[in-house]
Structures are given as C-alpha cells and as structure tokens.
Design a protein around this motif. Structure first.
Motif, PDB file in Angstrom:
ATOM      1  N   UNK A   1       6.811  -3.822   3.247  1.00  0.00           N
ATOM      2  CA  UNK A   1       6.311  -3.923   2.062  1.00  0.00           C
ATOM      3  C   UNK A   1       6.063  -5.229   1.278  1.00  0.00           C
ATOM      4  N   UNK A   2       6.970  -6.218   1.554  1.00  0.00           N
ATOM      5  CA  UNK A   2       6.931  -7.659   1.190  1.00  0.00           C
ATOM      6  C   UNK A   2       6.009  -8.358   2.073  1.00  0.00           C
ATOM      7  N   UNK A   3       5.569  -7.769   3.294  1.00  0.00           N
ATOM      8  CA  UNK A   3       4.743  -8.765   4.092  1.00  0.00           C
ATOM      9  C   UNK A   3       3.332  -8.543   3.497  1.00  0.00           C
ATOM     10  N   UNK A   4       2.617  -9.768   3.900  1.00  0.00           N
ATOM     11  CA  UNK A   4       1.138  -9.461   3.492  1.00  0.00           C
ATOM     12  C   UNK A   4       0.339  -8.580   4.360  1.00  0.00           C
ATOM     13  N   UNK A   5       0.919  -8.129   5.535  1.00  0.00           N
ATOM     14  CA  UNK A   5       0.317  -7.265   6.390  1.00  0.00           C
ATOM     15  C   UNK A   5       1.167  -6.648   7.399  1.00  0.00           C
ATOM     16  N   UNK A   6       1.074  -5.608   7.798  1.00  0.00           N
ATOM     17  CA  UNK A   6       1.773  -4.961   8.845  1.00  0.00           C
ATOM     18  C   UNK A   6       0.984  -4.719   9.952  1.00  0.00           C
TER      19      UNK A   6
ATOM     20  N   UNK B   1       2.287  -1.418  -4.428  1.00  0.00           N
ATOM     21  CA  UNK B   1       1.209  -1.156  -3.269  1.00  0.00           C
ATOM     22  C   UNK B   1       0.019  -0.175  -3.764  1.00  0.00           C
TER      23      UNK B   1
ATOM     24  N   UNK C   1      -0.500   5.327   3.856  1.00  0.00           N
ATOM     25  CA  UNK C   1      -0.807   4.171   3.361  1.00  0.00           C
ATOM     26  C   UNK C   1       0.182   3.134   3.506  1.00  0.00           C
TER      27      UNK C   1
ATOM     28  N   UNK D   1       1.225   1.464   6.158  1.00  0.00           N
ATOM     29  CA  UNK D   1       0.899   0.231   6.992  1.00  0.00           C
ATOM     30  C   UNK D   1      -0.482  -0.314   6.899  1.00  0.00           C
ATOM     31  N   UNK D   2      -0.564  -1.510   7.628  1.00  0.00           N
ATOM     32  CA  UNK D   2      -2.181  -2.065   7.353  1.00  0.00           C
ATOM     33  C   UNK D   2      -2.929  -1.783   8.422  1.00  0.00           C
TER      34      UNK D   2
END
Lengths: 549, 549
Positions: B388-393, B432, B460, B462-463
């Motif tokens: 959740x800290x990442x810009x994308x997963x 998020x 919702x 993961x990207x």
C-alpha cells in the motif's frame, strides 16, 4: 511587446462560443489556430494558450452575471475528433519561466471559478467529452461537476504530461484526480504514466469520468443530463441579467486608471501603489435600485477593476515586487453597499462571490502587499479586507499636523466576517487569529466603529502603528528592506505564511502541486536544451539526467 | 567519496551528549567544528550538517527505546552565547542540489520524530534556549513542546534565511510558525524578514516562545518545567530499556545485506530490489518474551534495517530511480509478531510507532516503488503495508508451473487498520479507498486469509494481476517505461499522488514548504554565481534578478 490584456467580450472571442438554449448554455471550444498571443505557435487541435483562457474566464463570468436563467453549462468542443489537446506545448517550450508560472496560475483560477459557479451560484458544469481529451483538456473537464465520455473507441481522457513532456499536469490535474475524483492512488499512477489514456467503461470504473454514452445516444444523453443538473439549481427563473459593459481603463507610462481603482508604478524602486476608492454616492436604497445600476454598482465595478489591475501587474509588470494598498472615500458608503451584498438576492450573491475570487487572486499573487492606513484612507468593510489580505499593514497614529483629514481608522463590517473566505475555507480574520479564535467573535462588537491606531493595534488588526513624525522614515526603511531581499525567497515565504490552517483542494493546487510544477519548470530535464518540453515535436528524444532528487 | 553512514551510537557522538538525571534527560548540543561530513567547512557556533543530525536522530531514538524512565527531554546547548546557529551555510553553499534536498528531508524527519516522541511516547521535549537561536536552530526549538528563552538581552530567536540567504527556513520553520505556534501571519512576515530576530517578552507576546526567564532563575526554571512536563507522561517508571545494538550490514559493490533486509542494486538500469524477510521463528509467546529478545525482536530489527536501507538509497544511490519491494517468509510468523505489537505495552508501542515512521520515510522518498507479489512472497500484515506504500503493485495469478511455492497471496492483518497512519493522519488503506470508504470496513472481514490474485484484485488491493506466462514481459515493459520518464516529473507526480485527502502540518511541510524550498534551491538568486547562498560570508553582496515569478 504589447501588454497582455485580460479584458474581452463575446463579440471579440476567437476561440469560444456561448450558445444559450433556455436554462442550458453550451460553451463551445473552437480554438482559432492563428489566434494565440504570439505568432510563434499554432493552436492546433483545440490546444490553448493564455488568450484562449482569457476568453474562457470571461465566458464563465458572463454566464453568471448576464444570464441568470442559465442553470447548467455544457463544455463541449466545436471540432471533430478532439475535445481539447491541452496547453499548447510549443508555447510552453518557448515561454519564459515567469510566463509559464503565471499562465498556470491563471488557468487554475479559471478552473476554480468554474467550480465556484457550481458550488455557490447554482450553475452546474457538464463536460461533454467527445474526441481526445488530453492534459489540460482533461483538466478542464475535471473542473466540471459531471464528465460524460462518448463510447466510440477513440475518445479518451489522458494526462500524458509526465511520459510525454517531463512535467506535471499543472492545472490541478493530479490533485483533482486524487482529491476530487478520488481515484485510487495506484490507478492514478498508472493513468498519469499512460500516454494514450483511458476510455470506455474502464474510465468509469477508475472514476476518471462519470459515465460513458454510446455515440448514437450522445446528443440526447447530454441534453437530458444538462436538464437534470439544471433542475437542482436555485437560480431565479425570471431575473434580468446584468450586462458587464466594457471596462474602461487609461494607461499612460507609469499609471493605470480605472473609475474606482488606480495603479501607480515606480518600476525603478519595484513598487506599485494600488488605490481603491470607495463609492462616490450613498448606497442604492434597495436591491432593486442596485440592480438598476448594473455594472456601475460600486462593489461590482470595484471587483472588475481590482481584478484587472492585479492581473495586469502579474502578467505585465514583473519588475514590481511590492504593492502598496491605499484607499480613499467614505466608510459609510462602503458599509452601505456591503449591507446590500448581504441581502438574499442572486445578483448580490454573485457580486459577493466575485469579490471573494478577486481577493483570492491577491492571496496567490507573488508580490508583497503592504496596506498603508493613514488619515483620509477608507479601510472599511470590503475595503478593510485589503488590510487582512496584505502581508503587513502600517497605521498612522491619529491625524497629521496641519491636515484636516480625520485620524487614520479601520472600520470593520459584516463583510469581514464571512463574505470572503480564503482558499483554506476560513475568513481572513479567522486565519489571522488562529492562535486565539475568540478574538474574532470579540471583533463583531466593533462593527461600524472607526478604530483608531491604538485600538486597532490592541485588537490585533494591524501590524504596526507609527507616529506621524516617524511615518516617512519608517515606511522608507521598510520598503527599502523588502526591496533588498531575494524575490524568489519572498515568493516562497509568502506562499507559506499566507495559508495557515486547513488545506483544501484549492490550497493544495496552489501550494503543493504548483510549487512542484514550478520546480520542474526550472529543471534541465524539462527546459534544458535536451529537455523534454524543449524538444517536444522536434522528433529528437529528450536526454535526461537520471539522478533522482 | 565514502557513502554516508546513518548508523551511530552515543559512544561515537562528536556533537551531542545525553545526560540523564532520573526522569529528565538533557540532550546537549555541542558541535565539534571539525566533525562535519566534509573538511570543506567548519561547524562553528553549533551550526550543523547531516553528520550532526544523524547523531540527533540516533539520540531521539535511543531515548525512547533505551530509557523508558525518561519522561522529559531538555534540548540545550553546550556552548556559551549560542544555542544553535542553524544549518551550516558554507555546507549548503557548496552542496549539490540533491544533497541539499535530502539533507532538508532528513532534518525534517528528525524534527517530526521529536514531535512524535511527545505525541505518542510520553516523552516531552523542552527547548531551553540560551544564546542566539537562529534559522535551523530555532526550527529545532520549534519541534519541542515548550520553548523557554532566557531574558538576557542577547538571547534571541530568529529565522534570518530570507533576508540573509535568499532561501526559506527549510526545516519546517514557516509552517510551524503559522500552524503550530499560530503566530499571526503579518507578525510571521515581520519575524521572518528580521535578520536579528526577537527576544524577551515580545517573543512571548508574538507566540514565538512560551516563556522568558531571567538569567538568575534559569537553571531552576528549566528543571522545574522539565519535571512538570514529565509529570504528565504515561511512560513506565520501572521498565528496563532495550539496547539498540549495532546494526550489522555487509556491503559489497551492488549488494547491501542485513539480517532481515537485503538490497540489490542494478545501477545501469536504475533499479534496486529491496527484499524484506519475515521472522525466522514463531512470535515470542508473550510480551515479556518479546522484551527478552531485545533488538532482535523481529519487528524492531526489521524497522531498523528497512530504515537504514531507505536512507542509504536516498543519500548514496542517486542513480536508482525505482525500488522493487519483495518479501519472503511466513505470513503466520508476521501476523503473530503483529499481534504482540497491538498489546498495551510501552515497548510494543515504541516498535509500532517506529515502523510507522519508517513507512513514512518511504512515503516521502523520491523514488518510484513497485511491489511484486509472487508465489513465495510474504506480503502479510506489517509487510503488506509495503504494497500500500508502493506507487504500484503487480500480482502473479496463482502459482508458477514447476514451482512448489504456494500461489501468490496478500494477507491483511490488524496492523493494516491503524498501526501505521501516514502523514495525512489516515491509514494507507483509508487513503487508498477515499473514493469508497466502506471498502476499508469490508476488508476487516478478510484479516488473516491469504487473498489470491483474483480476490485481491476484486477487493482493490493490488494494481494489476498477471498470468505467470506474461509476468516477465509485463514487468520488463513496466520497468523500462518508468525508466524512460523524467525523474523530476516522477518526483513531482509521486509527491502529489501519494498524499490524497487531508493535509496536516507534516504533509504541509513536505508538500508545500519543501516544494517551494526546492524551487528556490534551483534559482540563480540563491545558488547562481551571484546568489545569496553562494556568496554568504564572502563579504560580497548578492545580486538579484528582481523579476517576481
């Protein structure tokens, strides 16, 4: 170079048409490629420069004042295949840093004016997006309350600035995606890195648009939705609009004169004096009488002139680092007009919100503002707001010897307690007294009383008070000192100190997003000889210094 | 150049002393002029560079973990006549843009860590200001809960950056003056333009300090106040501290190895892979057993290693533009440890808040972060926060053929619902799902269940999800694409998209203030050959381009 003129009117538009159909207006973007501010670039594909946005701002304004019956506005394109391609890149690539920054500031204010029309004026905006809608084009759509996208496999919304140009969507795009549309941040990240954008149901699922509509049902669906939005409006059905007559101004070297506002420029010292004059006559006896005055109604005339003066300073007088606010006139006249603004009437509401927007333009203007309160000045009610909008104020104690003007005074009015909230949602007095909120309530008891220096100082309304024999020296030292500072440091300092307290989408756009964009606008990766903004369209790939900062 | 090392311990301090007297600790700043990171400048008058702040950060940290009985901390100077002269100007004048930005970021984090100790750890800070306290020195004092100033006619507080250096107070000064101290904005404007600062009762009246104390009563008054602050603490009186033992790390060319964290650097592609490993053993049976593990307690060890890895990347690996998060280990082990962190115990509380601060360091790190969720990874509870800290997963669907690892999964834990609020005051899940808040409550029902790709996607979390046969291609394209973008545009884009929702003093400091400061740090008026920062101390006056932007 000719100064940029922010005054226009529909008869002179080259890029927009206003088509009115009862309660619905269509605001049609049909940019004349040859109609930009400079011949250096062509405004292809409904791309825009400041000239286009000046017309848009004018149209948004006139829809509120001149067309009270309009309850919904449809933003649409007059061209096939393209809604709007955003800000013109060749223009951005050639523009000075200062022009880019000012251009973005103004377009941001226009988008916020659209949102203000909906929130406060019962005029809802609907973006009817057909064709490609990229960058600033999508940012324009984002300003609307409702975004419809045609489902035709080629109409897309996109924010391709980062992948294509090495800059940000600088007109609120990132903030509106996360904070207005509330797009999930990882989807926002994907969307803002995807040159070709999104379309169809996925654009709805990702919250980028509100609905997609098949091509065959497009016109009908747009109309139906516009009427549905109109139905929620509280605008009057039978009112007569107020014509915004041409704004007269005389410019002559170092002076700009309007009917109630004057600007005197001392470019060598970097100082402008902006004088706002109170009404020449007593307030109209009634709201109806105010209507009858039309654009001559003093608060409306003041708003228009003050706005034009501020925009002129920003765009055309970069050597001016400091603006002195002076006022003249009669406090009773101002308070009398203010009282009308407080009435429950569509036009009074419009004028109030217009003055609010003009004062907010001051808040985001990167010039130092100093209010000088002297014998004979008229900082009352609406005009007193200039004291609280200024970075500092200096007040003369009492009267001047050998002068028959009354002692310097500040007079509070109801207008200072709620007419003109700042971008942070608070009044200037509330922002001023964040450290001691009860002060604001205490000040209500003083409404209408001319507060002389000692009392104004004790109440916290002015920055400093000065005896008349010290006035000239004190003022000279303050102005010289300010002029000796780095203009960039002052810009940054003021952008921080002016916005204490809560942040809103609006303050985020001017604070966080704009500041980052301005940083990027300075970076060689955008504007250097090998930068992406510089090389766009040349066929040559940008070369980036890959170091992350 | 030697990499900057963020690890230190009191035995190696050159600039600070920790003196403990029961429930009160004195944190004494006594900067060794020759102890800076570079021999290019001398740290005179308790001015500081990153080396000094690394020790301060370490001291703040150790006071929380190693000294549970300390309930109040007095910040004071070990020198006569000066509290702290702020950041060393010669250092700033010579530093690269990247170093200046990173230096300010780190000092900001340290000041926020001081405020976090008070807000969440029952450890109040008192700034005992004697002597001049300028710029970053006053910003350090501003981080304290209470500022005392000696009334001796020469002890002052000041923020002289704008008048002296043409830059901003870059470590939160402007924001804390308006939003924490709630100084009236016009007074803030005067204060920030006054080189010599303010002293005595006027400093109290203007809210810049909390009290002034006569010299003769100084020591007694500081002590009394420190004990009064201590009395409000909820820290345990008889607990045993946890020794933060030296952090072991092995560096070798393109790898950095800790016990639970590893960093692999691919500088040519600009990519680092950060692998976080879950605990090797089951969670301790009780809080007491966790205490017995000391610095070896997995969540604490993880926090220290993750923090060091992030700081190392920021300061020493500017060519790395993207960081991939990977995890390994057993989800049950992570959730078991997380359960202990939720217990009502001073040490568990410290570890929780420490992990929160480390995750916040990621949020403000200007690198792109991508979490890869594959078979065998362990994104559970605290480690799921990296997703959740990442810009994308990116998540692999199911398992890989010919691989006995279990299908890729994300496992939520209680930790994701409140342990680690972001700077905006919301959890990463709340941020998020700003567009659909009920989602967050719905996710609670999934705590503890390994969520495979389809479900994680539907929820919702993961990207994107990818079939195993497409994984390598999809990943390669994403990484290549990201690497092709302007690093500056990515920095600005991420700084906007990561902070949806409310703004706080903390997000204002990193968003608004820092962005403006970074802009100014690029401007010729500050860093050009004739710029104020460049020429400071040379005796030559800066020459400014007076154009306002």
């Amino acid at each position: 170079m000719e100064p940029i003129d922010f005054r226009t009117e529909p008869g002179r538009y080259r890029h927009w048409r206003i088509e009115i159909d009862g309660e619905v207006a269509f605001l049609v973007m049909d940019v004349d490629p040859a109609g930009g501010l400079s011949a250096d670039y062509e405004l292809k594909l409904n791309s825009y420069d400041l000239a286009v946005d000046i017309e848009l701002n004018d149209a948004v304004q006139r829809l509120r004042f001149e067309h009270p019956q309009v309850r919904a506005v449809v933003l649409k394109s007059g061209k096939d295949n393209v809604f709007c391609a955003g800000a013109n890149i060749r223009m951005l690539g050639k523009a000075t840093h200062g022009h880019k920054v000012n251009f973005c500031k103004y377009t941001n204010e226009t988008r916020l004016a659209i949102e203000d029309a909906c929130a406060n004026s019962g005029q809802a905006y609907l973006a009817a997006v057909r064709g490609s809608c990229a960058g600033g084009g999508y940012e324009l759509a984002l300003a609307a309350d409702h975004i419809m996208l045609v489902d035709d496999r080629r109409s897309t919304v996109s924010l391709p600035e980062t992948p294509l140009l090495g800059v940000l969507p600088g007109t609120g795009g990132l903030t509106r995606v996360t904070d207005k549309r509330k797009v999930r941040r990882d989807r926002a990240d994907v969307f803002c890195s995807t040159e070709e954008g999104l379309r169809g149901v996925k654009a709805v699922e990702w919250r980028l648009v509100d609905e997609v509509v098949p091509n065959s049902k497009w016109d009908e669906a747009v109309k139906t939705k516009a009427h549905a939005l109109a139905a929620r409006s509280d605008r009057p059905l039978d009112a007569k609009g107020i014509k915004l007559t041409p704004l007269a101004r005389r410019m002559n070297g170092d002076a700009v004169a309007y009917s109630h506002v004057g600007l005197d420029l001392d470019r060598a010292r970097g100082i402008a004096t902006l004088t706002a004059r109170g009404p020449s006559n007593a307030a109209p006896a009634s709201v109806a009488a105010a209507h009858a005055q039309g654009a001559g109604f003093w608060p409306l005339a003041l708003a228009r002139e003050l706005e034009d003066a501020i925009l002129h300073l920003r765009a055309n007088e970069p050597a001016i680092g400091l603006v002195i606010f002076r006022t003249e006139g009669d406090a009773h006249g101002v308070l009398g007009h203010d009282a009308l603004l407080g009435e429950n009437d569509w036009l009074m509401r419009e004028v109030r919100h217009y003055l609010k927007r003009v004062l907010k333009r001051i808040d985001v203007t990167s010039r130092s503002f100093v209010a000088l309160i002297e014998p004979g000045t008229c900082f009352a009610g609406t005009l007193a707001e200039l004291v609280f909008a200024a970075d500092r104020s200096l007040m003369l104690i009492g009267a001047r010897d050998g002068d028959n003007k009354p002692p310097a005074a500040v007079t509070l009015g109801e207008a200072n307690f709620g007419f003109y909230p700042m971008g942070n949602g608070l009044t200037r007095l509330e922002t001023r007294f964040l450290g001691d909120p009860p002060c604001v309530e205490g000040l209500r008891a003083k409404v209408g009383a001319p507060l002389q220096a000692d009392e104004a100082d004790a109440l916290g309304l002015v920055t400093g008070t000065v005896e008349s024999y010290d006035w000239d020296d004190e003022l000279r030292v303050m102005l010289e000192e300010r002029a000796s500072f780095s203009p960039d440091a002052l810009t940054g300092m003021e952008a921080n100190l002016r916005f204490a307290g809560p942040e809103t989408m609006e303050t985020k756009i001017f604070g966080r997003l704009t500041a980052w964009q301005n940083w990027i606008f300075q970076r060689p990766n955008a504007v250097g000889a090998q930068g992406a903004l510089k090389l766009y369209g040349s066929g040559v790939q940008a070369t980036f210094d890959k170091e992350r900062v």
